[in-house]
Design a protein around this motif. Structure first.
Motif, PDB file in Angstrom:
ATOM      1  N   LEU A 225     -14.949   5.717  26.851  1.00 24.09           N
ATOM      2  CA  LEU A 225     -13.855   4.845  27.262  1.00 24.09           C
ATOM      3  C   LEU A 225     -12.600   5.696  27.387  1.00 24.09           C
ATOM      4  O   LEU A 225     -12.110   6.253  26.396  1.00 24.09           O
ATOM      5  CB  LEU A 225     -13.634   3.733  26.230  1.00 24.09           C
ATOM      6  N   ASP A 226     -12.090   5.823  28.591  1.00 22.73           N
ATOM      7  CA  ASP A 226     -10.829   6.546  28.826  1.00 22.73           C
ATOM      8  C   ASP A 226      -9.725   5.491  28.768  1.00 22.73           C
ATOM      9  O   ASP A 226      -9.525   4.740  29.723  1.00 22.73           O
ATOM     10  CB  ASP A 226     -10.874   7.237  30.181  1.00 22.73           C
ATOM     11  N   ILE A 227      -9.021   5.440  27.631  1.00 16.94           N
ATOM     12  CA  ILE A 227      -8.098   4.339  27.357  1.00 16.94           C
ATOM     13  C   ILE A 227      -6.659   4.821  27.521  1.00 16.94           C
ATOM     14  O   ILE A 227      -6.216   5.737  26.820  1.00 16.94           O
ATOM     15  CB  ILE A 227      -8.323   3.776  25.938  1.00 16.94           C
ATOM     16  N   GLN A 228      -5.959   4.207  28.451  1.00 20.74           N
ATOM     17  CA  GLN A 228      -4.540   4.468  28.629  1.00 20.74           C
ATOM     18  C   GLN A 228      -3.768   3.375  27.935  1.00 20.74           C
ATOM     19  O   GLN A 228      -3.948   2.192  28.218  1.00 20.74           O
ATOM     20  CB  GLN A 228      -4.174   4.526  30.113  1.00 20.74           C
ATOM     21  N   THR A 229      -2.906   3.744  26.994  1.00 20.44           N
ATOM     22  CA  THR A 229      -2.084   2.794  26.267  1.00 20.44           C
ATOM     23  C   THR A 229      -0.622   3.066  26.569  1.00 20.44           C
ATOM     24  O   THR A 229      -0.270   4.106  27.140  1.00 20.44           O
ATOM     25  CB  THR A 229      -2.313   2.898  24.742  1.00 20.44           C
ATOM     26  N   GLU A 230       0.225   2.142  26.183  1.00 17.52           N
ATOM     27  CA  GLU A 230       1.661   2.359  26.367  1.00 17.52           C
ATOM     28  C   GLU A 230       2.142   3.595  25.617  1.00 17.52           C
ATOM     29  O   GLU A 230       3.149   4.199  25.993  1.00 17.52           O
ATOM     30  CB  GLU A 230       2.430   1.130  25.895  1.00 17.52           C
TER      31      GLU A 230
ATOM     32  N   GLU B 117      -6.827  10.456  14.792  1.00 19.66           N
ATOM     33  CA  GLU B 117      -6.079  11.050  15.894  1.00 19.66           C
ATOM     34  C   GLU B 117      -5.315   9.991  16.680  1.00 19.66           C
ATOM     35  O   GLU B 117      -5.877   8.947  17.033  1.00 19.66           O
ATOM     36  CB  GLU B 117      -7.032  11.808  16.823  1.00 19.66           C
ATOM     37  N   MET B 118      -4.036  10.266  16.927  1.00 14.75           N
ATOM     38  CA  MET B 118      -3.140   9.368  17.635  1.00 14.75           C
ATOM     39  C   MET B 118      -2.639  10.025  18.914  1.00 14.75           C
ATOM     40  O   MET B 118      -2.510  11.247  18.983  1.00 14.75           O
ATOM     41  CB  MET B 118      -1.933   9.003  16.756  1.00 14.75           C
ATOM     42  N   PRO B 119      -2.307   9.248  19.946  1.00 15.89           N
ATOM     43  CA  PRO B 119      -1.898   9.844  21.219  1.00 15.89           C
ATOM     44  C   PRO B 119      -0.495  10.444  21.158  1.00 15.89           C
ATOM     45  O   PRO B 119       0.305  10.098  20.279  1.00 15.89           O
ATOM     46  CB  PRO B 119      -1.950   8.669  22.189  1.00 15.89           C
ATOM     47  N   VAL B 120      -0.219  11.311  22.104  1.00 15.45           N
ATOM     48  CA  VAL B 120       1.142  11.796  22.329  1.00 15.45           C
ATOM     49  C   VAL B 120       1.712  11.024  23.514  1.00 15.45           C
ATOM     50  O   VAL B 120       0.984  10.442  24.316  1.00 15.45           O
ATOM     51  CB  VAL B 120       1.160  13.311  22.605  1.00 15.45           C
ATOM     52  N   ALA B 121       3.031  10.990  23.601  1.00 10.53           N
ATOM     53  CA  ALA B 121       3.686  10.249  24.684  1.00 10.53           C
ATOM     54  C   ALA B 121       3.215  10.754  26.043  1.00 10.53           C
ATOM     55  O   ALA B 121       3.096  11.965  26.284  1.00 10.53           O
ATOM     56  CB  ALA B 121       5.198  10.387  24.562  1.00 10.53           C
ATOM     57  N   SER B 122       2.937   9.822  26.932  1.00 10.83           N
ATOM     58  CA  SER B 122       2.477  10.149  28.287  1.00 10.83           C
ATOM     59  C   SER B 122       2.870   8.993  29.198  1.00 10.83           C
ATOM     60  O   SER B 122       2.625   7.830  28.858  1.00 10.83           O
ATOM     61  CB  SER B 122       0.954  10.345  28.298  1.00 10.83           C
ATOM     62  N   PHE B 123       3.463   9.280  30.327  1.00 11.23           N
ATOM     63  CA  PHE B 123       3.920   8.196  31.194  1.00 11.23           C
ATOM     64  C   PHE B 123       3.569   8.489  32.651  1.00 11.23           C
ATOM     65  O   PHE B 123       3.347   9.634  33.042  1.00 11.23           O
ATOM     66  CB  PHE B 123       5.430   7.975  31.047  1.00 11.23           C
TER      67      PHE B 123
ATOM     68  N   VAL C 268       6.260   4.700  29.199  1.00 13.69           N
ATOM     69  CA  VAL C 268       6.967   5.070  27.963  1.00 13.69           C
ATOM     70  C   VAL C 268       7.097   6.589  27.922  1.00 13.69           C
ATOM     71  O   VAL C 268       6.106   7.313  27.773  1.00 13.69           O
ATOM     72  CB  VAL C 268       6.230   4.546  26.725  1.00 13.69           C
ATOM     73  N   VAL C 269       8.326   7.077  28.056  1.00 15.77           N
ATOM     74  CA  VAL C 269       8.593   8.517  28.116  1.00 15.77           C
ATOM     75  C   VAL C 269       8.606   9.132  26.722  1.00 15.77           C
ATOM     76  O   VAL C 269       8.219  10.292  26.533  1.00 15.77           O
ATOM     77  CB  VAL C 269       9.928   8.781  28.837  1.00 15.77           C
TER      78      VAL C 269
ATOM     79  N   SER D 250       4.475  -1.239   3.737  1.00 14.46           N
ATOM     80  CA  SER D 250       3.590  -1.931   4.677  1.00 14.46           C
ATOM     81  C   SER D 250       4.191  -2.110   6.069  1.00 14.46           C
ATOM     82  O   SER D 250       3.498  -2.534   6.987  1.00 14.46           O
ATOM     83  CB  SER D 250       3.217  -3.313   4.124  1.00 14.46           C
ATOM     84  N   LEU D 251       5.466  -1.783   6.255  1.00 16.00           N
ATOM     85  CA  LEU D 251       6.133  -1.987   7.536  1.00 16.00           C
ATOM     86  C   LEU D 251       5.487  -1.152   8.629  1.00 16.00           C
ATOM     87  O   LEU D 251       5.268   0.048   8.469  1.00 16.00           O
ATOM     88  CB  LEU D 251       7.616  -1.617   7.400  1.00 16.00           C
ATOM     89  N   GLN D 252       5.170  -1.791   9.770  1.00 17.73           N
ATOM     90  CA  GLN D 252       4.614  -1.085  10.914  1.00 17.73           C
ATOM     91  C   GLN D 252       5.378  -1.488  12.172  1.00 17.73           C
ATOM     92  O   GLN D 252       5.502  -2.676  12.479  1.00 17.73           O
ATOM     93  CB  GLN D 252       3.120  -1.406  11.093  1.00 17.73           C
ATOM     94  N   HIS D 253       5.920  -0.499  12.865  1.00 12.68           N
ATOM     95  CA  HIS D 253       6.630  -0.756  14.116  1.00 12.68           C
ATOM     96  C   HIS D 253       6.714   0.534  14.921  1.00 12.68           C
ATOM     97  O   HIS D 253       6.402   1.620  14.424  1.00 12.68           O
ATOM     98  CB  HIS D 253       8.033  -1.318  13.844  1.00 12.68           C
ATOM     99  N   VAL D 254       7.133   0.407  16.179  1.00 14.19           N
ATOM    100  CA  VAL D 254       7.313   1.573  17.032  1.00 14.19           C
ATOM    101  C   VAL D 254       8.496   1.314  17.957  1.00 14.19           C
ATOM    102  O   VAL D 254       8.681   0.205  18.461  1.00 14.19           O
ATOM    103  CB  VAL D 254       6.021   1.867  17.837  1.00 14.19           C
ATOM    104  N   TRP D 255       9.303   2.349  18.136  1.00 13.62           N
ATOM    105  CA  TRP D 255      10.400   2.325  19.111  1.00 13.62           C
ATOM    106  C   TRP D 255       9.956   3.078  20.356  1.00 13.62           C
ATOM    107  O   TRP D 255       9.477   4.218  20.268  1.00 13.62           O
ATOM    108  CB  TRP D 255      11.656   2.976  18.536  1.00 13.62           C
ATOM    109  N   MET D 256      10.107   2.434  21.519  1.00 12.64           N
ATOM    110  CA  MET D 256       9.697   3.029  22.786  1.00 12.64           C
ATOM    111  C   MET D 256      10.922   3.223  23.689  1.00 12.64           C
ATOM    112  O   MET D 256      11.829   2.391  23.695  1.00 12.64           O
ATOM    113  CB  MET D 256       8.674   2.134  23.493  1.00 12.64           C
TER     114      MET D 256
END
Length: 498
Positions: A204-209, A270-276, A305-306, A92-98
Motif C-alpha cells: 500500500l503506497d499511502i499518501q497522507t497529509e 517509522e513516521m513520514p517526513v513532510a512532503s507536498f 502540507v509543506v 496524553s495530548l496528541q496534536h499536529v500543527w500543519m
C-alpha cells in the motif's frame, strides 16, 4: 621542575605523558531519518510517541515559541489538528500543527454518498445488520474484485463485526479489505476512529497529509482519525485486515517485569517526513462518519502540507522486529506477552483491545503442554494469518483468512493434537518458521455482521463431528483412583459417605 601554572595540570596527556589538544569530531547536521530500501523509496523519522518537526522547504516552520505567526513564511496557512481534547494531560495530548498551501476548510459543500451495505460502525443489538452470537466462525480470504470492477481501498472495506459506537467514543470494529484500483484524485478521511491496517497481499503506497508511507505485507500501519489519505496499489490487487478503534488511541503496552528491551522497541516505529504536491486539479474528499460516507470536491490537492510539527502522526512497524518472549523452562506465557500495540478502554486495568503478533520463536519449556491450553476467556479472540501456515489443529485457517472465538466460549486443540502434545519427547524446537500470524484480543462481546454471516465468499463452519473422538482417559484409571482414595481414608468412587 618548574611549577605548573593555572589549570595546565588538568590537561589530558598521551601515553608518553605529554599533553595533547583534543580534535573536534563532528556535529549532526540534521535529525535522523531512515534510508530508502528495497520495495520502499521513502525516508522516515523514528520513535513511537515522539514529537517531530519536519519541513520540506527550509524555514517553512515558524520559529520556536509561536505556532501561529501573523504571517507564515512563504504565505503558508497555519492549521492545527487535535487528536485529543484541549484539556488532556500533557502526557496524553496528541496534536499536529500543519503549514500548508491552502487550509483544509476551503472546499465545496459536503454531500451524502450512497450507503455501503457491507460497511458498519454502530454495533448496538438494535442494529438489524449485526448479531451477537456465541458461534465460532472461520473465514477464508476475501475474493479480489473482478478486473471488470474498479474497487479502491475504502470501497473494498467489508465489516466483519464489532462492538460499541463511535458516537459514544467507545468500541472497536474489525474489517477485511480487498481492492484492485488506486485512488486517483481522491482522498479518504475516517471521522469514526483510528485504523490499524494489516496488509496481507500487495503493498500500500499511502499518501497522507503529513507525508508518504509505503506499507508492505509483514508491516502494520496506524492511520489516526481525521487525517486525510489516499492509497495507491503499486503491485496491483491487494488484500488485508483493519482493526478500527473508537475514542481511544493505540499505545505501547507497559513492560512491567519484562524490563527495558523486550516486545516492540519504540525506535522501530517509522513516521513520514513532510512532503507536498503542487496540484490544482479537481479532488474529491470522502469522509466516513458512523459508517456512512460523505464527500466534497475541491479544486486542488489536499496533500499540500509543506511543514508540520507534533505527535499526532501516522506510523508503521515491521513485525519481524518484534522481540518475542517465551518461557525457557516450564509453563507457557499468556498470549498478551506478544502484544505489539494496545488501546485502553474507559475502565482502569481493562484494555479495549490488544494486537498481538506471532513470529518465529524457540519453544524450550520441559514437562509442559506446549500448545495453547484448553480455555475459556473473558476476551473475544480474533486471529489472522499474514503468511505461512497455521500451527493449530482446530480451525481451517489459511493466509488471508480470519477466525473468531467469542467471549467465554471454550476453545483449544483437537484430540489428535492433545495426544501428540502429551506423548512426544520435548526438545528445543524453532516454531513458526516462515509464518506471521496475529491475534486481536477484545475485552468484550463481539457482534457479527450480516455480511460476515451471509455474504462473505468463504464461510467455514465447524465440522459437527470434529470433537466426537475426544476421549475421557480418566475413566481408564478408575482402579488406581479408587486405590488412592481408599489409602487416603476416603470412600471409593460411587460410595456414599456414611
Amino acid at each position: 621542575m618548574g611549577e605548573i601554572s593555572g589549570l595546565e595540570h588538568l590537561a589530558p596527556v598521551t601515553a608518553a605523558g605529554t599533553p595533547f589538544s583534543p580534535t573536534f569530531g563532528a556535529s549532526a547536521a540534521g535529525s535522523f531519518t531512515t534510508e530508502p530500501r528495497t520495495g520502499d523509496p521513502y525516508r522516515y523519522q523514528t520513535g513511537f510517541g515522539n514529537r517531530f518537526a519536519t519541513e520540506a522547504v527550509p524555514g517553512a516552520l515558524p520559529p520556536g515559541g509561536q505556532n501561529v505567526p501573523q504571517k507564515c513564511r512563504y504565505d503558508l496557512y497555519s492549521e492545527q489538528l487535535n487528536g485529543t481534547s484541549f484539556i488532556s494531560s500533557r502526557q496524553s495530548l496528541q496534536h499536529v500543527w500543519m503549514y500548508r498551501v491552502r487550509p483544509s476548510v476551503a472546499h465545496r459543500p459536503l454531500q451524502p454518498m450512497a450507503l455501503s451495505p457491507d460497511l458498519e460502525a454502530c454495533f448496538a443489538p438494535q442494529n438489524p445488520n449485526v448479531h451477537y452470537t456465541p458461534l465460532t466462525y472461520t473465514w477464508g480470504p476475501l475474493d479480489i474484485p473482478e478486473a471488470s470492477q474498479s474497487i479502491n481501498f475504502y470501497q473494498g472495506i467489508k465489516t466483519m463485526g464489532g462492538r460499541g459506537d463511535p458516537t459514544i467514543r467507545e468500541g472497536v470494529a474489525v474489517h477485511m479489505y480487498a481492492a484492485n484500483a488506486s485512488m486517483i484524485n481522491e482522498a479518504f478521511c475516517n471521522n469514526d476512529g483510528d485504523m490499524l491496517i494489516i496488509p496481507q497481499v500487495g503493498r500500500l503506497d499511502i499518501q497522507t497529509e503529513l507525508g508518504r508511507i509505503m506499507v508492505r505485507p509483514g508491516e502494520i500501519f496506524v492511520m489516526q482519525a481525521g487525517i486525510r489519505f489516499r492509497v495507491l496499489l503499486p503491485d496491483g490487487p491487494v488484500h488485508g485486515y483493519i482493526q478500527e478503534i473508537f475514542g481511544s488511541h493505540y499505545e505501547l503496552p507497559e513492560m512491567g517485569p519484562v524490563g527495558t528491551n523486550g516486545l516492540a522497541h519504540p525506535r522501530d516505529f517509522e513516521m513520514p517526513v513532510a512532503s507536498f504536491d503542487i496540484d490544482e486539479s479537481k479532488w474529491t474528499i470522502v469522509h466516513k462518519l458512523t459508517g456512512e460516507l460523505y464527500c466534497y470536491d475541491q479544486a486542488w490537492t489536499p496533500f499540500d502540507v509543506v511543514a508540520w510539527h507534533g505527535n499526532y502522526v501516522p506510523y508503521k512497524y515491521l513485525l519481524e522486529k518484534f522481540v518475542a518472549l517465551s518461557s525457557s523452562m516450564k509453563e507457557q506465557l499468556d498470549p498478551t506477552i506478544y502484544t505489539v500495540l494496545m488501546a485502553k478502554s474507559k475502565w482502569d486495568g481493562v484494555s479495549l483491545t490488544e494486537f498481538a503478533v506471532f513470529t518465529p520463536k524457540w519453544a524450550t519449556a520441559t514437562n509442559t503442554f506446549r500448545p495453547p491450553y484448553y480455555h475459556r476467556n473473558m476476551a473475544t479472540e480474533i486471529g489472522g494469518l499474514i503468511c505461512g501456515k497455521y500451527g493449530g489443529s482446530a480451525r481451517e485457517q489459511e493466509a488471508g483468512g480470519l477466525t473468531l472465538e467469542h467471549s467465554y466460549m471454550p476453545h483449544g486443540e483437537s484430540y489428535e493434537a492433545w495426544v501428540k502434545a502429551t506423548t512426544t519427547p520435548l526438545e528445543p524446537m524453532l516454531v513458526g518458521v516462515g509464518s506471521i500470524g496475529f491475534m486481536l484480543h477484545l475485552s468484550s462481546h463481539f457482534s457479527v455482521t450480516k455480511f460476515a454471516m451471509e455474504r462473505h465468499n468463504t464461510i467455514k463452519l465447524q465440522k459437527p463431528e470434529f470433537w466426537d473422538n475426544m476421549k475421557g482417559h480418566f475413566l481408564e484409571n478408575l482402579a488406581e483412583v479408587n486405590k488412592v482414595l481408599v489409602e487416603s481414608g476416603l470412600p471409593a468412587l460411587g460410595t456414599r459417605p456414611a
